[in-house]
Motif scaffolding. Structure first.
Motif, PDB file in Angstrom:
ATOM      1  N   ARG A 486       2.561  11.249 -15.513  1.00  0.00           N
ATOM      2  CA  ARG A 486       1.809  10.026 -15.244  1.00  0.00           C
ATOM      3  C   ARG A 486       2.608   9.217 -14.245  1.00  0.00           C
ATOM      4  O   ARG A 486       3.803   9.457 -14.052  1.00  0.00           O
ATOM      5  N   ALA A 487       1.967   8.240 -13.607  1.00  0.00           N
ATOM      6  CA  ALA A 487       2.680   7.443 -12.600  1.00  0.00           C
ATOM      7  C   ALA A 487       2.162   6.022 -12.582  1.00  0.00           C
ATOM      8  O   ALA A 487       0.970   5.762 -12.806  1.00  0.00           O
ATOM      9  N   HIS A 488       3.092   5.070 -12.339  1.00  0.00           N
ATOM     10  CA  HIS A 488       2.770   3.675 -12.057  1.00  0.00           C
ATOM     11  C   HIS A 488       3.074   3.431 -10.583  1.00  0.00           C
ATOM     12  O   HIS A 488       4.185   3.724 -10.118  1.00  0.00           O
ATOM     13  N   LEU A 489       2.106   2.888  -9.838  1.00  0.00           N
ATOM     14  CA  LEU A 489       2.238   2.669  -8.398  1.00  0.00           C
ATOM     15  C   LEU A 489       2.115   1.182  -8.098  1.00  0.00           C
ATOM     16  O   LEU A 489       1.100   0.558  -8.413  1.00  0.00           O
ATOM     17  N   ALA A 490       3.150   0.600  -7.501  1.00  0.00           N
ATOM     18  CA  ALA A 490       3.131  -0.805  -7.084  1.00  0.00           C
ATOM     19  C   ALA A 490       3.302  -0.852  -5.573  1.00  0.00           C
ATOM     20  O   ALA A 490       4.254  -0.275  -5.035  1.00  0.00           O
ATOM     21  N   THR A 491       2.393  -1.550  -4.869  1.00  0.00           N
ATOM     22  CA  THR A 491       2.349  -1.479  -3.406  1.00  0.00           C
ATOM     23  C   THR A 491       2.055  -2.838  -2.794  1.00  0.00           C
ATOM     24  O   THR A 491       1.193  -3.583  -3.274  1.00  0.00           O
ATOM     25  N   PHE A 492       2.780  -3.161  -1.710  1.00  0.00           N
ATOM     26  CA  PHE A 492       2.420  -4.257  -0.808  1.00  0.00           C
ATOM     27  C   PHE A 492       1.896  -3.626   0.476  1.00  0.00           C
ATOM     28  O   PHE A 492       2.518  -2.688   1.009  1.00  0.00           O
ATOM     29  N   GLY A 493       0.746  -4.125   0.985  1.00  0.00           N
ATOM     30  CA  GLY A 493       0.139  -3.514   2.160  1.00  0.00           C
ATOM     31  C   GLY A 493      -0.308  -4.534   3.199  1.00  0.00           C
ATOM     32  O   GLY A 493      -0.590  -5.689   2.884  1.00  0.00           O
TER      33      GLY A 493
END
Length: 499
Positions: A486-493
């Motif tokens: 499983r994965a947690h993805l945190a992103t600024f774009g």
């Protein structure tokens, strides 16, 4: 292109009409509550072992990772000063509450006495509360949107627990040994904050914190002599959170003196195609589960064995993305988006080749899980909390590339067992699902800034490692593993919208 008809066009014009520009300031006290994740990177390294005299650790595997990710809630408060028309500085403190433990079963406390391989024995690292006191400095991208950096002191409380209750522990006491500490370190990060209606401020923030190494000792009374081991625990954390705060005093609104005030007053429709680039982190939660093991004609019973091992990790991630958005009503949007994420991180557990060979703890034996690129194709549904700021939900299909490597090049592998090949590498791309949400705000011109969190589940993947031997009693050696990821993805774009 716009889907709004003549009747809705009038409503849209009314909603998107720029409010009168009035002088205001970000200066003032505020208090808020954040929700998010804390990913812990922890390595435990044995520094000494003693039973009727010290042991030489030079020929043993002495370091194991204890990474993990858990949910976190953090009340925060601070004070801002608006300096000039486009800059904000301030001070802030927060306390984070999260309870996350990473447990390695079959591992009690050391390279010589800790490898019982029984499920009941374990070593765990647990993180609980954290805190920070930081400075902040930011630039107003628009009168109501602040991009900021933050840094300062940080504190993390954590404990280490060793459990030894199986027959291999020889009635060593106490069965459970626990030690806790609170470490002081430093933290550095950044965030995006935007003013909503009234005095409410919405933010998304990422921070990294480093707490160095702390010494621990585990001692038990055993037969024929007491056992003592010391080791260092190295700890660092990644935190990602979304927060909602209330500002005391006058609300934040547009200011005629701000250099971007003219551009901020223009509020175009959100309909159109866009392309962007995201930067952030991927926290992968991976369990390796031993399904079966056989050597020659003999199959091992794994019923009481420690057959699940965590292979979690955190990696920085770059993700180009593109999509199309329709403004379907004055305050609603819908769209479709795809992205590809690039993050290359490998978690290695040395001393593990199989359950059968794990007791040797010889350098040259290891299992590793490598997570590389990922991708997604998703729908989006958004709500405009004001004409220039959208909160949205997103969900759809997701893909993750994963690679398993089994290394068996130690003297027991190549000598006594005569196994080959020494390195077996297998990879696959798993299909799963993803769901999440984000905050997106219009800057000047056609530029959009966002902060997004997503969770992805890729299910289980089966891997088989088979080795041959010149000794017929050990030919073949076969292990079957399930890898659950499983994965947690945190992103600024930052994206550009085509009109």
């Amino acid at each position: 292109m716009s889907l709004a008809g003549p009747a809705r066009a009038a409503d849209l014009a009314s909603f998107t009409k720029a409010p009168p520009l009035a002088a205001s300031s970000w200066t003032g006290f505020y208090a808020g509550l954040g929700l998010g994740l804390r990913s812990t990177r922890s390595d435990l390294t044995s520094t000494s072992a003693d039973r009727d005299g010290p042991f030489d650790l030079s020929g043993a595997v002495i370091t194991q990772p204890f990474d993990g990710t858990g949910f976190r809630v953090n009340p925060y408060a601070g004070y801002n000063w608006q300096v000039g028309s486009g800059w904000v500085v301030g001070v802030e403190g927060d306390v984070g509450f999260g309870d996350q433990a990473t447990t390695l079963h079959g591992f009690t406390y050391g390279p010589f006495f800790g490898w019982s391989t029984y499920q009941a024995d374990s070593l765990s690292v647990r993180t609980s509360w954290d805190a920070s006191l930081r400075g902040r400095a930011g630039f107003l991208l628009t009168p109501a949107t602040l991009l900021y950096a933050t840094a300062g002191l940080a504190w993390q409380h954590y404990d280490i627990t060793s459990t030894c209750v199986s027959l291999s522990c020889n009635d060593a006491t106490p069965a459970v040994v626990s030690s806790a500490t609170t470490r002081t370190g430093w933290t550095l990060g950044a965030g995006l904050e935007t003013a909503l209606t009234g005095n409410w401020l919405l933010r998304a923030e990422y921070r990294y914190a480093d707490f160095g190494s702390a010494p621990f000792a585990i001692a038990r009374m055993a037969n024929p002599a007491p056992v003592t081991e010391t080791f260092d625990a190295k700890l660092a954390t990644h935190t990602a959170s979304v927060g909602l705060a209330y500002k005391l005093g006058e609300p934040v609104s547009a200011s005629r003196s701000h250099p971007m005030a003219a551009q901020a007053a223009m509020l175009p429709s959100w309909t159109g195609a866009y392309v962007g680039l995201g930067l952030g982190a991927r926290a992968t939660r991976t369990d390796m589960i031993a399904r079966s093991e056989s050597v020659g004609d003999f199959a091992f019973d794994l019923t009481e064995r420690a057959n699940t091992r965590p292979f979690d990790n955190v990696a920085f991630r770059a993700s180009p993305y593109a999509g199309y958005l329709w403004q379907v009503a004055p305050q609603w949007t819908a769209g479709v988006e795809g992205d590809v994420g690039f993050a290359d991180r490998t978690t290695i557990r040395e001393g593990f080749t199989s359950i059968f060979l794990a007791d040797s703890q010889s350098p040259g034996e290891s299992l590793s899980v490598r997570s590389r690129w990922d991708a997604s194709l998703r729908a989006r549904l958004g709500y405009l909390v004001n004409p220039r700021t959208m909160i949205y939900a997103t969900g759809g299909l997701a893909w993750q590339n994963v690679e398993l490597t089994s290394t068996c090049t130690s003297r027991p592998c190549t000598g006594f067992f005569a196994l080959s090949p020494g390195v077996i590498r297998s990879s696959t791309t798993k299909t799963g699902w993803t769901v999440g949400g984000g905050l997106e705000t219009a800057l000047w011109g056609n530029w959009l800034a966002r902060a997004e969190y997503r969770y992805a589940d890729y299910g289980k993947t089966s891997f088989t490692t088979a080795r041959s031997s010149t000794n017929p009693d050990f030919n073949p050696s076969v292990n079957v593993w399930d890898v659950a990821m499983r994965a947690h993805l945190a992103t600024f774009g930052l994206a550009y919208r085509f009109q």
